[in-house]
Design a protein around this motif. Structure first.
Motif, PDB file in Angstrom:
ATOM      1  N   GLU A 119      20.601  -3.843   7.130  1.00 29.43           N
ATOM      2  CA  GLU A 119      21.782  -3.023   7.386  1.00 29.43           C
ATOM      3  C   GLU A 119      21.684  -1.637   6.735  1.00 29.43           C
ATOM      4  O   GLU A 119      22.153  -0.648   7.288  1.00 29.43           O
ATOM      5  N   SER A 120      21.077  -1.573   5.536  1.00 32.24           N
ATOM      6  CA  SER A 120      21.052  -0.314   4.775  1.00 32.24           C
ATOM      7  C   SER A 120      19.846   0.542   5.135  1.00 32.24           C
ATOM      8  O   SER A 120      19.730   1.666   4.666  1.00 32.24           O
ATOM      9  N   GLY A 121      18.936  -0.020   5.939  1.00 30.72           N
ATOM     10  CA  GLY A 121      17.702   0.714   6.256  1.00 30.72           C
ATOM     11  C   GLY A 121      16.650   0.594   5.167  1.00 30.72           C
ATOM     12  O   GLY A 121      15.583   1.205   5.240  1.00 30.72           O
ATOM     13  N   GLN A 122      16.922  -0.230   4.128  1.00 33.48           N
ATOM     14  CA  GLN A 122      15.944  -0.370   3.030  1.00 33.48           C
ATOM     15  C   GLN A 122      14.648  -1.034   3.504  1.00 33.48           C
ATOM     16  O   GLN A 122      13.617  -0.908   2.840  1.00 33.48           O
ATOM     17  N   HIS A 123      14.694  -1.731   4.650  1.00 37.12           N
ATOM     18  CA  HIS A 123      13.459  -2.353   5.152  1.00 37.12           C
ATOM     19  C   HIS A 123      12.375  -1.295   5.418  1.00 37.12           C
ATOM     20  O   HIS A 123      11.195  -1.612   5.451  1.00 37.12           O
TER      21      HIS A 123
END
Length: 203
Positions: A119-123
């Motif tokens: 969800e946060s784009g941390q991937h």
């Protein structure tokens, strides 16, 4: 020295991420927890806390100047606009904290533990994603027992988190955590041995 590659570890609330992360840590893997980074960026004296207080008012601060998470959570759960404002402020700052801590890793690979990895784009900070999966009924039961909260509150949190289908799209590896702890530890060790053979997170 070869720079460690980064494994993203995620899963919904009550899926058992913490138990899995703890065992990887015991095996000597460098861990960075996004939840801890999220706490660090709103410590008193950090610019983010001042901006939050200015935006939401002093009602989101405790008497000692710390962030009152419960009060803030209530404000953003009721108002998607406010949640987006807060995420817009915090996600980049949390990303910076995470990157700094990952850069200190000395193990062959490092793990970023984050419930909101997708969800946060941390991937995007990772080369590979391990999803800890559990049937929703198990997630709800575990969370109600662990946090002593009503089912409705757990369901509200599940709604905000990415769906299983969404997470599965990003996952390279899936660990279905619906058995006992001994089995879970054996699975973590199996994955760890596999990860040690990888370069840059890919076979």
């Amino acid at each position: 020295m070869i720079k460690p590659w980064i494994l993203g570890l995620t899963g919904g609330i009550g899926s058992g991420k913490s138990a899995v992360a703890a065992h990887f840590s015991q095996l000597g893997v460098h861990l960075v927890d996004a939840d801890h980074a999220a706490r660090w960026v709103v410590e008193p004296g950090r610019p983010a806390l001042a901006q939050i207080a200015e935006h939401f008012g002093d009602g989101v601060l405790q008497a000692d100047g710390q962030l009152d998470r419960a009060a803030l959570r209530q404000r953003i759960f009721e108002n998607p606009e406010e949640r987006r404002w807060l995420e817009g402020l915090l996600h980049p700052l949390i990303g910076q904290e995470i990157s700094q801590y990952l850069a200190k890793a000395e193990s062959p690979y490092a793990i970023l533990v984050s419930p909101l990895l997708i969800e946060s784009g941390q991937h995007r900070l990772t080369q590979r994603v391990l999803l800890i999966d559990a049937p929703e009924t198990v997630q709800v039961q575990r969370t109600m027992q662990r946090d002593n909260v009503p089912e409705a509150q757990v369901q509200a949190i599940l709604k905000v988190q990415a769906s299983r289908e969404e997470r599965l799209k990003y996952a390279h590896d899936v660990l279905l955590n619906d058995r006992d702890l001994g089995w879970l530890h054996a699975e973590v060790e199996r994955l760890h041995n596999f990860y040690l053979t990888l370069r840059g997170g890919q076979p």
